[in-house]
Structures are given as C-alpha cells and as structure tokens.
Design a protein around this motif. Structure first.
Motif, PDB file in Angstrom:
ATOM      1  N   PRO A 164     -23.181 -38.850 -17.081  1.00 17.36           N
ATOM      2  CA  PRO A 164     -24.384 -39.597 -17.490  1.00 17.36           C
ATOM      3  C   PRO A 164     -24.982 -39.046 -18.772  1.00 17.36           C
ATOM      4  O   PRO A 164     -24.782 -37.872 -19.115  1.00 17.36           O
ATOM      5  CB  PRO A 164     -25.334 -39.385 -16.308  1.00 17.36           C
ATOM      6  CG  PRO A 164     -24.942 -38.045 -15.763  1.00 17.36           C
ATOM      7  CD  PRO A 164     -23.453 -37.941 -15.939  1.00 17.36           C
ATOM      8  N   GLU A 165     -25.695 -39.893 -19.474  1.00 17.80           N
ATOM      9  CA  GLU A 165     -26.448 -39.450 -20.651  1.00 17.80           C
ATOM     10  C   GLU A 165     -27.694 -38.705 -20.184  1.00 17.80           C
ATOM     11  O   GLU A 165     -28.375 -39.131 -19.258  1.00 17.80           O
ATOM     12  CB  GLU A 165     -26.840 -40.658 -21.500  1.00 17.80           C
ATOM     13  CG  GLU A 165     -27.769 -40.332 -22.658  1.00 17.80           C
ATOM     14  CD  GLU A 165     -27.162 -39.329 -23.615  1.00 17.80           C
ATOM     15  OE1 GLU A 165     -27.763 -38.247 -23.788  1.00 17.80           O
ATOM     16  OE2 GLU A 165     -26.085 -39.626 -24.165  1.00 17.80           O
ATOM     17  N   THR A 182     -28.007 -40.968 -12.287  1.00 14.69           N
ATOM     18  CA  THR A 182     -27.910 -42.237 -13.009  1.00 14.69           C
ATOM     19  C   THR A 182     -28.661 -43.365 -12.317  1.00 14.69           C
ATOM     20  O   THR A 182     -28.701 -44.484 -12.838  1.00 14.69           O
ATOM     21  CB  THR A 182     -26.440 -42.653 -13.162  1.00 14.69           C
ATOM     22  OG1 THR A 182     -25.847 -42.758 -11.860  1.00 14.69           O
ATOM     23  CG2 THR A 182     -25.674 -41.619 -13.966  1.00 14.69           C
TER      24      THR A 182
END
Length: 209
Positions: A164-165, A182
């Motif tokens: 995930p970012e 996320t």
C-alpha cells in the motif's frame, strides 16, 4: 544487494578506477537529494517503483552495450552502470521511509531491524555475484553481475506493487491496523482524529476569548 554491489563493482567497469569511484560517490549525494523532490509529491510507492525500475533497466542494458559496441565505446557501459547507481541510491533510501511506515508501531523496530539485517546479507553475497563474470568468457562476463542486479531491481519493483501507499496516510499502530491498512475504516479513523483535534482547537480558542 544491488546498492552495495554497484558500489563495489567499480573495479570491473571500463575507465579509470579512481575517477569511476569518485563519480559513484558523487552520484550517491545526487540520488539522496533527488528523492526529497518526489517522495512527498508522488508518494513513497510510486517513487520507489520508478527509481528501481529505471535503475534496473539501466543495469540490464549493459548486456547490449558490452556485446554490440566497439571497445572504444565501452564507456557507455560505465555510464549505464552509473545511471543504475544514481536511481538505485534514491530507491534504496526511499525504501527506508517506505518500510518504516508500512510496519505497525507495535513491531516497527523489530521489522526495520530485521529488514536491515537481511539487506546486509545481500551485501555479503555480492562477491559471489561478482565472480559470475568468470562464468562467461570474453567481455560479456563483465555485464553478468550488472544483469543480475538489474533483474533483482525489477523483481523488487514488481513485488512492491502489492504494497500500500503510505504517504499522507495514517500509519498503522497495531497488527490489526497493519492488516487493514488499505481499508477505508483505518483512513476514516484518521479523519475522526483530525476532526476531534480541530474541534478541540476551536473550543480552546473560544474559551480563551
């Protein structure tokens, strides 16, 4: 492995060893300065994928320059290795930010320590990768370690697509937060916390007045 391997691979490149090493050191400074322009604007994940992909492709390209360019043009091979070093330096540093933010607070120290230890294992196996140049006779062997490094970069960039970012997001604190990183629920939690902080600030201002 790639970062340390490229650092210690200067003796096998074309050109003057001392000048090559000096340029590699200067590229480290440039690479570490460059990431500050991207990690907040484009995020940790995108920055890491971009840096490692470009660095990996640069290293992989050396197999073509070694085989198809004349000997007096082999400086191109060294330049490609330097480009790989520049982008892999930025990617390596970005990975420290990225990793620290992915691990939940509860296990962040353990996770970072374990990751750092495994990175040193990569540095230890570099001499064996460097020796692979002897497996292929002729000038082609010079590019074999760089091709291995390039392949490792592309594998790392591909695997990071599943992560995930973490930029501008609420970081996980517990193992459960890490599993739901996320999910919208965790980000809603961040929104509630920010809203409560804003309300508290407004209430404090009103009481002061």
């Amino acid at each position: 492995m790639v970062y340390y391997g490229l650092n210690l691979n200067t003796a096998m490149l074309y050109g003057n060893f001392y000048i090559n090493f000096l340029i590699f050191v200067m590229l480290e400074v440039v690479g570490n300065a460059t990431l500050w322009l991207t990690i907040n604007r484009f995020g940790r994940k995108r920055s890491y994928i971009f840096y490692t992909t470009v660095g990996g492709l640069s290293c992989l390209s050396t197999i073509f320059t070694v085989n198809y360019l004349r000997k007096d043009l082999q400086i191109v091979t060294t330049i490609l290795a330097m480009v790989g070093m520049l982008f892999n330096t930025a990617g390596f540093t970005t990975l420290y930010f990225f990793s620290a933010e992915i691990f939940p607070t509860l296990v962040r120290n353990v996770g970072m320590g374990t990751s750092s230890s495994l990175a040193r294992v990569g540095a230890m196996i570099f001499p064996f990768i460097a020796d692979t140049r002897h497996l292929v006779p002729g000038s082609t062997g010079v590019a074999i370690p760089l091709v291995i490094f390039g392949g490792a970069c592309l594998i790392g960039a591909g695997l990071s697509l599943f992560l995930p970012e973490t930029g501008s997001k609420m970081l996980p604190e517990t193992i459960e937060d890490g599993r739901n990183f996320t999910l919208k629920a965790l980000q809603d939690k961040k929104g509630k916390i920010q809203k409560n902080e804003e309300n508290a600030t407004i209430s404090g201002s009103e009481n002061f007045i």
